[in-house]
Design an enzyme around this catalytic site. Structure first.
Site, PDB file in Angstrom:
ATOM      1  N   CYS A 150       0.811  -1.224   0.000  1.00  0.00           N
ATOM      2  CA  CYS A 150       0.000   0.000   0.000  1.00  0.00           C
ATOM      3  C   CYS A 150       0.844   1.274   0.000  1.00  0.00           C
ATOM      4  O   CYS A 150       0.334   2.348  -0.282  1.00  0.00           O
ATOM      5  CB  CYS A 150      -0.947   0.009   1.198  1.00  0.00           C
ATOM      6  SG  CYS A 150      -0.106   0.170   2.780  1.00  0.00           S
TER       7      CYS A 150
ATOM      8  N   CYS B  19      -3.252  -1.601   8.474  1.00  0.00           N
ATOM      9  CA  CYS B  19      -2.840  -0.309   9.034  1.00  0.00           C
ATOM     10  C   CYS B  19      -2.705  -0.397  10.549  1.00  0.00           C
ATOM     11  O   CYS B  19      -1.765   0.163  11.125  1.00  0.00           O
ATOM     12  CB  CYS B  19      -3.843   0.779   8.659  1.00  0.00           C
ATOM     13  SG  CYS B  19      -3.890   1.142   6.888  1.00  0.00           S
TER      14      CYS B  19
END
Length: 167
Positions: free
Chosen positions: A33, A107
């Site tokens: 990402c 995350c």
């Protein structure tokens, strides 16, 4: 869909920026990402001689979830002893934010990993005992960082070759 708490931490992040007088830093990233997190901790002894995270901050390049999880992990770790902070997990971070979409759970893992890396760095610098679980997490993160660096070097090498003049 993000929860209201995720949006709140994204729009009004807590403890953002670099501490001027930090004790240690943890840096992590995700090649898929592109998120990168730096987490700074200031550690001081409390009245009982235990190491306490007295201040914490972070810098993150990433998406809404990366910013929100960085903010939340800083809230969760601040004021905790090193031993307490080591036990914080990505699940704790996600739960405190009211959940994350499954595709964004990485995350919360990055945020927890950044905290663990800062603690690992601190304990190493201070030549203090490193718990086995923390050492294992660091070894996993170090392998991921080595793979990131290897992939990046390969990419840069390909770019240089593609720019080379033809003869």
């Amino acid at each position: 869909m993000y929860t209201e708490k995720v949006i709140e931490h994204f729009r009004n992040p807590h403890n953002m920026g670099q501490l001027e007088d930090y004790s240690a830093i943890g840096k992590v990233g995700n090649i898929v990402c592109g998120d990168v997190m730096w987490l700074y901790i200031k550690v001081d002894p409390d009245g009982d001689g235990r190491d306490v995270i007295t201040d914490i901050s972070w810098e993150t390049f990433g998406c809404t979830a990366a910013i929100a999880t960085s903010s939340m992990v800083s809230d969760l770790a601040k004021g905790k002893t090193i031993e307490e902070a080591i036990r914080l997990t990505n699940q704790d971070v996600a739960k405190e934010l009211g959940g994350l979409p499954p595709i964004k759970m990485h995350c919360s893992a990055l945020a927890a990993d950044a905290l663990n890396e800062a603690i690992y760095t601190y304990l190493s610098q201070e030549e203090k005992e490193i718990p086995d679980a923390l050492r294992k997490r660091h070894e996993r993160i170090a392998k991921e960082v080595a793979e990131l660096e290897k992939r990046y070097a390969s990419f840069v090498d390909k770019e240089k070759r593609s720019e080379a003049p033809c003869s």
